[in-house]
Design a protein around this motif. Structure first.
Motif, PDB file in Angstrom:
ATOM      1  N   LEU A  57      80.628  60.117  65.062  1.00 37.16           N
ATOM      2  CA  LEU A  57      80.307  61.481  64.633  1.00 37.16           C
ATOM      3  C   LEU A  57      81.156  61.902  63.439  1.00 37.16           C
ATOM      4  O   LEU A  57      80.667  62.553  62.509  1.00 37.16           O
ATOM      5  CB  LEU A  57      80.475  62.459  65.790  1.00 37.16           C
ATOM      6  CG  LEU A  57      79.529  62.244  66.969  1.00 37.16           C
ATOM      7  CD1 LEU A  57      79.883  63.186  68.113  1.00 37.16           C
ATOM      8  CD2 LEU A  57      78.082  62.416  66.551  1.00 37.16           C
ATOM      9  N   ARG A  58      82.414  61.529  63.443  1.00 32.89           N
ATOM     10  CA  ARG A  58      83.300  61.838  62.314  1.00 32.89           C
ATOM     11  C   ARG A  58      82.809  61.148  61.048  1.00 32.89           C
ATOM     12  O   ARG A  58      82.752  61.747  59.976  1.00 32.89           O
ATOM     13  CB  ARG A  58      84.741  61.436  62.623  1.00 32.89           C
ATOM     14  CG  ARG A  58      85.725  61.898  61.541  1.00 32.89           C
ATOM     15  CD  ARG A  58      87.185  61.578  61.823  1.00 32.89           C
ATOM     16  NE  ARG A  58      87.602  61.762  63.198  1.00 32.89           N
ATOM     17  CZ  ARG A  58      87.905  60.757  64.042  1.00 32.89           C
ATOM     18  NH1 ARG A  58      87.863  59.509  63.636  1.00 32.89           N
ATOM     19  NH2 ARG A  58      88.288  61.005  65.280  1.00 32.89           N
ATOM     20  N   GLU A  59      82.433  59.867  61.164  1.00 25.73           N
ATOM     21  CA  GLU A  59      81.929  59.135  60.000  1.00 25.73           C
ATOM     22  C   GLU A  59      80.672  59.799  59.437  1.00 25.73           C
ATOM     23  O   GLU A  59      80.531  59.940  58.219  1.00 25.73           O
ATOM     24  CB  GLU A  59      81.610  57.684  60.377  1.00 25.73           C
ATOM     25  CG  GLU A  59      82.827  56.842  60.655  1.00 25.73           C
ATOM     26  CD  GLU A  59      82.479  55.479  61.234  1.00 25.73           C
ATOM     27  OE1 GLU A  59      83.387  54.635  61.290  1.00 25.73           O
ATOM     28  OE2 GLU A  59      81.317  55.245  61.635  1.00 25.73           O
ATOM     29  N   ILE A  60      79.778  60.214  60.313  1.00 26.62           N
ATOM     30  CA  ILE A  60      78.545  60.874  59.882  1.00 26.62           C
ATOM     31  C   ILE A  60      78.864  62.184  59.161  1.00 26.62           C
ATOM     32  O   ILE A  60      78.340  62.460  58.083  1.00 26.62           O
ATOM     33  CB  ILE A  60      77.607  61.108  61.085  1.00 26.62           C
ATOM     34  CG1 ILE A  60      77.049  59.770  61.582  1.00 26.62           C
ATOM     35  CG2 ILE A  60      76.478  62.067  60.722  1.00 26.62           C
ATOM     36  CD1 ILE A  60      76.299  59.854  62.896  1.00 26.62           C
ATOM     37  N   ALA A  61      79.741  62.990  59.732  1.00 24.03           N
ATOM     38  CA  ALA A  61      80.110  64.268  59.113  1.00 24.03           C
ATOM     39  C   ALA A  61      80.786  64.052  57.764  1.00 24.03           C
ATOM     40  O   ALA A  61      80.466  64.736  56.782  1.00 24.03           O
ATOM     41  CB  ALA A  61      81.021  65.060  60.047  1.00 24.03           C
ATOM     42  N   GLU A  62      81.700  63.107  57.700  1.00 24.77           N
ATOM     43  CA  GLU A  62      82.424  62.852  56.453  1.00 24.77           C
ATOM     44  C   GLU A  62      81.511  62.291  55.358  1.00 24.77           C
ATOM     45  O   GLU A  62      81.796  62.456  54.171  1.00 24.77           O
ATOM     46  CB  GLU A  62      83.610  61.927  56.709  1.00 24.77           C
ATOM     47  CG  GLU A  62      84.720  62.619  57.480  1.00 24.77           C
ATOM     48  CD  GLU A  62      85.845  61.680  57.918  1.00 24.77           C
ATOM     49  OE1 GLU A  62      85.759  60.454  57.670  1.00 24.77           O
ATOM     50  OE2 GLU A  62      86.809  62.194  58.529  1.00 24.77           O
ATOM     51  N   ALA A  63      80.411  61.666  55.745  1.00 23.19           N
ATOM     52  CA  ALA A  63      79.457  61.143  54.764  1.00 23.19           C
ATOM     53  C   ALA A  63      78.581  62.251  54.186  1.00 23.19           C
ATOM     54  O   ALA A  63      77.879  62.035  53.206  1.00 23.19           O
ATOM     55  CB  ALA A  63      78.589  60.061  55.396  1.00 23.19           C
ATOM     56  N   GLY A  64      78.616  63.439  54.800  1.00 22.47           N
ATOM     57  CA  GLY A  64      77.882  64.578  54.252  1.00 22.47           C
ATOM     58  C   GLY A  64      76.560  64.890  54.920  1.00 22.47           C
ATOM     59  O   GLY A  64      75.798  65.720  54.417  1.00 22.47           O
TER      60      GLY A  64
END
Length: 178
Positions: free
Chosen positions: A23-30
């Motif tokens: 979820l963090r990776e998805i959010a940080e990708a925009g």
């Protein structure tokens, strides 16, 4: 553009306790939304026979859509699966025909049926297959669908997740410009 990505983009099973990193990776990708996929424990790659059975359901779609209002009954357009069933004609057969009934859209690309990489139920990024995204996006923009576009894609095993998410975001921006 509101954009979602399915949480199973990594192509691997994740325990609920391990989802925080994803979820963090998805959010940080925009990405602005997620399509939550959890606890896939089997092989969900469809066969040709299963895909072609969808053609037989078309008569049922017309009967059901004639009976129920669009606020009650819609359908999920899966671009990659539609491409396997109809090729590029899915844009007319499904999207033009039922654009007022779109309830959800799963976007992914493929090269149709075949033996080379990217063929079959490949779940590739938009632009990596043979879907005519310019034509498709033109129709989708005139549809009643106003929810986030959902990428239902699978990361190649050898590719880093953060790098893949960046490529997915770039492919989405490209798709949106078509």
């Amino acid at each position: 553009m509101d954009l979602a990505i399915a949480t199973d983009y990594r192509g691997e099973f994740r325990k609920i306790e391990d989802m925080e990193v994803c979820l963090r990776e998805i959010a940080e990708a925009g990405f602005s939304h997620i399509h939550w996929c959890f606890d896939w424990t089997g092989d969900y790659i469809y066969s040709k026979a299963e895909m072609y059975q969808i053609r037989e359901w078309m008569e049922q779609f017309d009967l059901l859509f004639a009976r129920y209002p669009k606020e009650f009954l819609g359908f999920c357009l899966d671009t990659g699966h539609a491409n396997l069933v109809w090729g590029d004609s899915f844009i007319e057969v499904l999207v033009e025909r039922y654009k007022d009934r779109l309830f959800s859209i799963h976007m992914h690309d493929n090269k149709g049926w075949g033996d080379e990489p990217g063929c079959g139920d490949a779940h590739r990024l938009p632009g990596e297959g043979n879907i005519d995204w310019k034509r498709l996006m033109g129709v989708l923009r005139t549809s009643a669908y106003k929810l986030p576009w959902t990428l239902e894609v699978s990361k190649p095993i050898e590719e880093d997740a953060v790098v893949y998410l960046k490529r997915a975001k770039e492919a989405s921006a490209w798709m949106d410009c078509q």
